[in-house]
Design an enzyme around this catalytic site. Structure first.
Site, mmCIF file in Angstrom:
data_model
loop_
_atom_site.group_PDB
_atom_site.id
_atom_site.type_symbol
_atom_site.label_atom_id
_atom_site.label_comp_id
_atom_site.label_asym_id
_atom_site.label_seq_id
_atom_site.Cartn_x
_atom_site.Cartn_y
_atom_site.Cartn_z
ATOM 1 N N LYS A 192 0.954 -1.430 0.185
ATOM 2 C CA LYS A 192 -0.302 -0.103 0.207
ATOM 3 C C LYS A 192 1.075 1.172 0.035
ATOM 4 C CE LYS A 192 -1.448 3.289 3.348
ATOM 5 N NZ LYS A 192 -1.807 4.028 2.147
ATOM 6 N N GLY B 97 8.061 4.839 6.854
ATOM 7 C CA GLY B 97 7.783 6.281 6.761
ATOM 8 C C GLY B 97 8.365 6.670 8.323
ATOM 9 N N SER B 98 6.976 7.504 9.347
ATOM 10 C CA SER B 98 7.171 8.198 10.579
ATOM 11 C C SER B 98 7.739 6.685 11.179
ATOM 12 C CB SER B 98 6.780 9.353 10.908
ATOM 13 O OG SER B 98 5.139 8.554 10.685
ATOM 14 N N GLU C 126 6.155 7.453 14.525
ATOM 15 C CA GLU C 126 5.227 7.607 15.332
ATOM 16 C C GLU C 126 3.659 6.260 14.598
ATOM 17 O OE1 GLU C 126 6.880 10.483 16.111
ATOM 18 O OE2 GLU C 126 6.018 9.940 13.851
ATOM 19 N N GLY D 275 4.970 4.077 12.412
ATOM 20 C CA GLY D 275 5.837 2.936 13.109
ATOM 21 C C GLY D 275 5.673 1.940 13.657
ATOM 22 N N GLU E 197 11.806 0.844 7.896
ATOM 23 C CA GLU E 197 12.476 2.170 8.036
ATOM 24 C C GLU E 197 11.497 3.295 8.174
ATOM 25 O OE1 GLU E 197 13.844 3.509 3.949
ATOM 26 O OE2 GLU E 197 14.035 1.910 3.770
ATOM 27 N N CYS F 264 14.041 10.607 3.956
ATOM 28 C CA CYS F 264 14.699 10.435 5.128
ATOM 29 C C CYS F 264 16.365 10.423 5.500
ATOM 30 C CB CYS F 264 14.307 8.152 5.498
ATOM 31 S SG CYS F 264 14.711 7.720 4.146
ATOM 32 N N GLU G 123 12.464 15.708 12.818
ATOM 33 C CA GLU G 123 12.556 14.998 11.266
ATOM 34 C C GLU G 123 11.637 16.824 10.368
ATOM 35 O OE1 GLU G 123 12.938 11.850 7.736
ATOM 36 O OE2 GLU G 123 10.987 11.944 9.387
#
Length: 507
Positions: A196, A249-250, A252, A254, A271, A305, A401
């Site tokens: 996705k 992704g982030s 949070e 994750g 990651e 990232c 970030e």
């Protein structure tokens, strides 16, 4: 500088044209079991980052299609792993690479128009997807087990076997690149995939799925869901067929994925974000260091990232490096994504632009020097390449970030302070050391708590090298041989060879 090469209507028409050329279907949606399917959920709008206008709409895939995708991937395991030899899978992977190479211009343009990245960057990223499939095509028939010299009469050997159905989520900042880099090792290891991409940028990943089918990847072996994380993504990870969860992704989100995987007792690969430091010593080639710092933060408009968003410079050359960096920042060509001369394109959307500009203003209010950058005149979600000096390492802008073309700079006295400041972050994805002394460069690089460290360079990534993070930047690796270990499990097989075996009791 930001004159429109194509207006939003023309961009939308071009997106439709490329989509139909690759996928051969007039409707937008998810790729499930070999067909493009429309969801039944809330309408999602894909915006034009260069103008702020609307490109197209599509419906959220939703839980029903997510479950169907997982079931299709489960069925496809027979054709992909059980019915094909490893060598046959390798030949299909090579054909997949050729399909991507033949479609690089289309994928690059689709990515530039829908994600807002300069086409000079998206061409490189599409090419790296082809390289990933080429690399793993060669690995398909080289996943050897081992013979273990056990102290009994048994022949004991191991096998590397796939997890089965792998569920993956990729972010909006590099959808086709991260999509290809997740799908290729998963397939090479014998898994089937449900992926996705971000609901903001799904088109290039669905297009990649269509190309893989043309290459001969069995129907249902790669399914692409277009939809929200909270609906489609959550249902995908909850599907009982899924045996490995992968998220890019982030931190949070994750954590949410990790908790879901833990509840289901399945492994996961994460990651996550980064706050990477570029460390410049006084003995470095300052011109190259400034150029590397600019490339490290301003490529992809900082939406990476591994962006070098912190610049640590030895005090004796601090102002010199800042002057060089500001000159580099002001020389970069901003423009619309489809212009081949564009070096810095727009941010993905209005919310991201507002977030980045808010960080800049907070730093200014706190007493930092904003040496260049900010919001330019004109339409679209742009932020100029920005340099902010004299920032404290404990400030929010130095710890969070930003995901924009903003670098924060701070001086240091010596090696010990440089290492301390570099590691004083919850992230550990990447970092770099610039020095003319080879012993210093290696000594400091060896102390940086990050998954990737560059010496006298920045942002070089190769498909054969492992990539991943330390600390809150995640765990697991998404490329190189190590990715194959992530996408397989070890099975131990014991065969009795004695004519008069002894029955073992106990554990």
């Amino acid at each position: 500088m930001l004159d429109q090469v194509m207006d939003t209507t023309t961009r939308a028409e071009r997106v439709i044209q490329i989509w139909q050329q690759i996928c051969g279907d007039p409707q937008y949606g998810s790729l499930i079991d070999g067909r493009v399917r429309r969801g039944e959920g809330e309408a999602i709008t894909i915006l034009d980052p260069a103008s702020g206008g609307q490109l197209l709409h599509y419906p959220d895939a939703g839980a029903k299609l997510a479950r169907e995708a997982a079931q299709a991937a489960d069925r496809a395991r027979q054709a992909w792993y059980r019915d094909m030899t490893a060598a046959q899978r390798g030949r299909v992977m090579w054909q997949a690479a050729q399909q991507v190479r033949d479609s690089i211009e289309q994928l690059a343009e689709l990515e530039a128009l829908s994600a807002g990245k300069p086409i000079r960057d998206t061409r490189v990223e599409a090419t790296k997807v082809a390289e990933m499939f080429e690399y793993y095509a060669g690995w398909c028939d080289k996943l050897y087990g081992e013979v273990i010299p056990v102290p009994t009469s048994h022949l004991n050997y191991t096998q590397r076997i796939p997890h089965g159905v792998v569920a993956q989520v990729t972010p909006w900042n590099a959808p086709v690149f991260t999509g290809g880099w997740q799908i290729a090792p998963a397939l090479a290891a014998g898994n089937t995939v449900v992926i996705k991409p971000s609901e903001l940028t799904p088109l290039s990943t669905v297009a990649l799925g269509c190309l893989l089918q043309k290459a001969g990847v069995p129907t249902g072996a790669v399914n692409v869901l277009a939809g929200f994380g909270g609906t489609t993504g959550a249902a995908m990870f909850a599907a009982p067929e899924v045996q490995l969860a992968v998220f890019v992704g982030s931190p949070e989100t994750g954590r949410v994925v990790a908790r879901t995987a833990a509840d289901r007792l399945i492994p996961c690969i994460l990651e996550l974000g980064g706050k990477s430091a570029n460390v410049v010593f006084e003995d470095a080639d300052l011109a190259k260091a400034a150029g590397g710092a600019a490339a490290g933060i301003y490529a992809a408009a900082g939406q990476s990232c591994v962006a070098s968003s912190r610049l640590l410079v030895q005090k004796s050359v601090y102002e010199d490096v800042l002057e060089r960096l500001v000159e580099k920042a002001r020389s970069l060509q901003m423009g619309v994504p489809e212009d081949p001369e564009t070096q810095v394109g727009p941010l993905n959307g209005a919310a991201q632009q507002s977030r980045v500009l808010d960080y800049i203003e907070k730093a200014r209010s706190a007493g930092a020097r904003v040496l260049c950058g900010g919001r330019p005149q004109g339409p679209g979600h742009y932020v100029e390449p920005t340099v902010i000096a004299d920032v404290g390492n404990d400030w929010e802008i130095a710890q969070e970030e930003i995901f924009g073309p903003v670098v924060v700079a701070m001086p240091f006295e010596d090696e010990a302070e440089a290492v301390r400041l570099t590691n004083q972050t919850r992230f550990g994805l990447a970092g770099a050391v610039w020095s003319g002394r080879v012993e210093r460069a290696h000594r400091v690089a060896g102390q940086i708590e990050a998954g990737t460290v560059w010496i006298n360079g920045y942002k070089t990534i190769g498909v054969m090298s492992p990539f991943g993070g330390f600390k809150e930047s995640g765990f697991g690796r998404s490329s190189g041989r190590e990715a194959l270990m992530e996408y397989t499990r070890s099975r131990s097989i014991w065969t009795e060879t004695s004519e008069d075996p002894k029955m073992a009791f106990g554990y």
